[in-house]
Design a protein around this motif. Structure first.
Motif, PDB file in Angstrom:
ATOM      1  N   SER A 164      -4.324  -8.405   1.713  1.00 22.71           N
ATOM      2  CA  SER A 164      -5.598  -8.703   1.054  1.00 22.71           C
ATOM      3  C   SER A 164      -5.902  -7.629   0.014  1.00 22.71           C
ATOM      4  N   TYR A 165      -6.819  -7.961  -0.881  1.00 18.11           N
ATOM      5  CA  TYR A 165      -7.242  -6.970  -1.886  1.00 18.11           C
ATOM      6  C   TYR A 165      -7.784  -5.716  -1.199  1.00 18.11           C
ATOM      7  N   HIS A 166      -8.589  -5.895  -0.155  1.00 19.14           N
ATOM      8  CA  HIS A 166      -9.207  -4.745   0.507  1.00 19.14           C
ATOM      9  C   HIS A 166      -8.153  -3.863   1.182  1.00 19.14           C
ATOM     10  N   GLN A 167      -7.142  -4.488   1.792  1.00 21.07           N
ATOM     11  CA  GLN A 167      -6.058  -3.709   2.395  1.00 21.07           C
ATOM     12  C   GLN A 167      -5.290  -2.953   1.326  1.00 21.07           C
ATOM     13  N   TRP A 168      -5.007  -3.618   0.212  1.00 18.31           N
ATOM     14  CA  TRP A 168      -4.267  -2.981  -0.881  1.00 18.31           C
ATOM     15  C   TRP A 168      -5.070  -1.812  -1.452  1.00 18.31           C
ATOM     16  N   LYS A 169      -6.367  -2.035  -1.676  1.00 19.42           N
ATOM     17  CA  LYS A 169      -7.222  -0.988  -2.236  1.00 19.42           C
ATOM     18  C   LYS A 169      -7.279   0.220  -1.298  1.00 19.42           C
ATOM     19  N   HIS A 170      -7.358  -0.040  -0.001  1.00 15.75           N
ATOM     20  CA  HIS A 170      -7.367   1.042   0.981  1.00 15.75           C
ATOM     21  C   HIS A 170      -6.072   1.853   0.898  1.00 15.75           C
ATOM     22  N   GLN A 171      -4.940   1.149   0.757  1.00 17.56           N
ATOM     23  CA  GLN A 171      -3.651   1.835   0.638  1.00 17.56           C
ATOM     24  C   GLN A 171      -3.598   2.689  -0.632  1.00 17.56           C
ATOM     25  N   GLN A 172      -4.134   2.167  -1.735  1.00 18.38           N
ATOM     26  CA  GLN A 172      -4.132   2.924  -2.991  1.00 18.38           C
ATOM     27  C   GLN A 172      -4.992   4.176  -2.873  1.00 18.38           C
ATOM     28  N   ASN A 173      -6.142   4.049  -2.217  1.00 15.56           N
ATOM     29  CA  ASN A 173      -7.022   5.204  -2.027  1.00 15.56           C
ATOM     30  C   ASN A 173      -6.353   6.272  -1.170  1.00 15.56           C
ATOM     31  N   ASN A 174      -5.602   5.829  -0.146  1.00 18.61           N
ATOM     32  CA  ASN A 174      -4.886   6.784   0.699  1.00 18.61           C
ATOM     33  C   ASN A 174      -3.813   7.530  -0.091  1.00 18.61           C
ATOM     34  N   LEU A 175      -3.139   6.803  -0.997  1.00 22.04           N
ATOM     35  CA  LEU A 175      -2.121   7.444  -1.838  1.00 22.04           C
ATOM     36  C   LEU A 175      -2.749   8.511  -2.728  1.00 22.04           C
ATOM     37  N   ILE A 176      -3.914   8.177  -3.287  1.00 19.77           N
ATOM     38  CA  ILE A 176      -4.624   9.128  -4.155  1.00 19.77           C
ATOM     39  C   ILE A 176      -5.047  10.361  -3.342  1.00 19.77           C
ATOM     40  N   ASP A 177      -5.584  10.097  -2.143  1.00 20.36           N
ATOM     41  CA  ASP A 177      -6.030  11.203  -1.290  1.00 20.36           C
ATOM     42  C   ASP A 177      -4.879  12.136  -0.947  1.00 20.36           C
ATOM     43  N   ARG A 178      -3.705  11.544  -0.629  1.00 17.11           N
ATOM     44  CA  ARG A 178      -2.547  12.372  -0.256  1.00 17.11           C
ATOM     45  C   ARG A 178      -2.052  13.188  -1.450  1.00 17.11           C
ATOM     46  N   SER A 179      -2.124  12.596  -2.634  1.00 16.49           N
ATOM     47  CA  SER A 179      -1.640  13.305  -3.827  1.00 16.49           C
ATOM     48  C   SER A 179      -2.586  14.438  -4.212  1.00 16.49           C
ATOM     49  N   ASP A 180      -3.858  14.319  -3.812  1.00 10.45           N
ATOM     50  CA  ASP A 180      -4.827  15.371  -4.121  1.00 10.45           C
ATOM     51  C   ASP A 180      -4.736  16.563  -3.161  1.00 10.45           C
ATOM     52  N   ASN A 181      -4.103  16.333  -2.016  1.00  9.96           N
ATOM     53  CA  ASN A 181      -4.042  17.412  -0.994  1.00  9.96           C
ATOM     54  C   ASN A 181      -2.777  18.253  -1.154  1.00  9.96           C
TER      55      ASN A 181
END
Length: 195
Positions: free
Chosen positions: A178-195
């Motif tokens: 779903s869009y919401h699942q995909w968006k959640h995955q993208q946000n997690n990728l961004i969070d990991r790249s920021d850490n």
């Protein structure tokens, strides 16, 4: 007519089909390795008809099963994209993501690379609420791509109506995102790249 969507990934160009793609697509569709999880290989006329249909749908809607070209060599290697299945499936109506690449280009991450960008187009440009993917249960390679791009196996196996009864390829598995699942995955990728 809507504008035709074409886009690039790091290594690939996803674009509208060209007549020069047809002979290479025909070779791909005649390869028993590539077509091992489909009911049969395709004749030249069947392959050309499929390419023309892909081209027409992109011209009509602006999106579809895009021709994939390696940027460095400008070589056509197959297709990756989005499609509305014509068969009536247990989960219809739906939009599926699919791919078919020449065997010599397997194992290089091309399908995964292109499919990740196709999901982004589907969700952020076309505003789809969900994208599905399905394949024969025997097709482990495609299932691994589905998992790598974040799709989820829903345990909803089904019999594909376009495959002959009794064929070992009739049993299919279904993956959803779903869009919401995909968006959640993208946000997690961004969070990991920021850490």
């Amino acid at each position: 007519m809507p504008p035709i969507i074409q886009f690039e990934t790091k290594r690939l160009l996803l674009r509208q089909w060209q007549l020069s793609d047809y002979p290479l697509f025909s070779e791909l569709n005649a390869d028993p390795v590539v077509m091992a999880h489909f009911p049969s290989t395709l004749s030249v006329s069947e392959s050309d008809a499929m390419a023309t249909r892909c081209q027409s749908l992109i011209a009509e809607r602006g999106w579809g099963l895009w021709a994939v070209e390696v940027k460095t060599s400008q070589q056509f290697i197959g297709f990756v994209g989005l499609h509305i299945p014509t068969a009536t499936l247990p989960f219809s109506p739906c939009v599926e993501i699919g791919w078919r690449l020449a065997a010599e280009f397997w194992g290089q991450g091309f399908a995964t690379e292109a499919a990740c960008h196709v999901l982004q187009i589907g969700f952020e440009v076309l505003h789809l609420s969900e994208i599905v993917s399905f394949t024969a249960l025997l097709n482990q390679k495609s299932q691994r791509v589905m998992e790598r791009i974040g799709m989820r196996h829903i345990q909803e196996n089904f019999e594909h109506p376009s495959v002959a009864i009794g064929s070992p390829l009739r049993a299919h598995c279904l993956y959803r995102l779903s869009y919401h699942q995909w968006k959640h995955q993208q946000n997690n990728l961004i969070d990991r790249s920021d850490n």
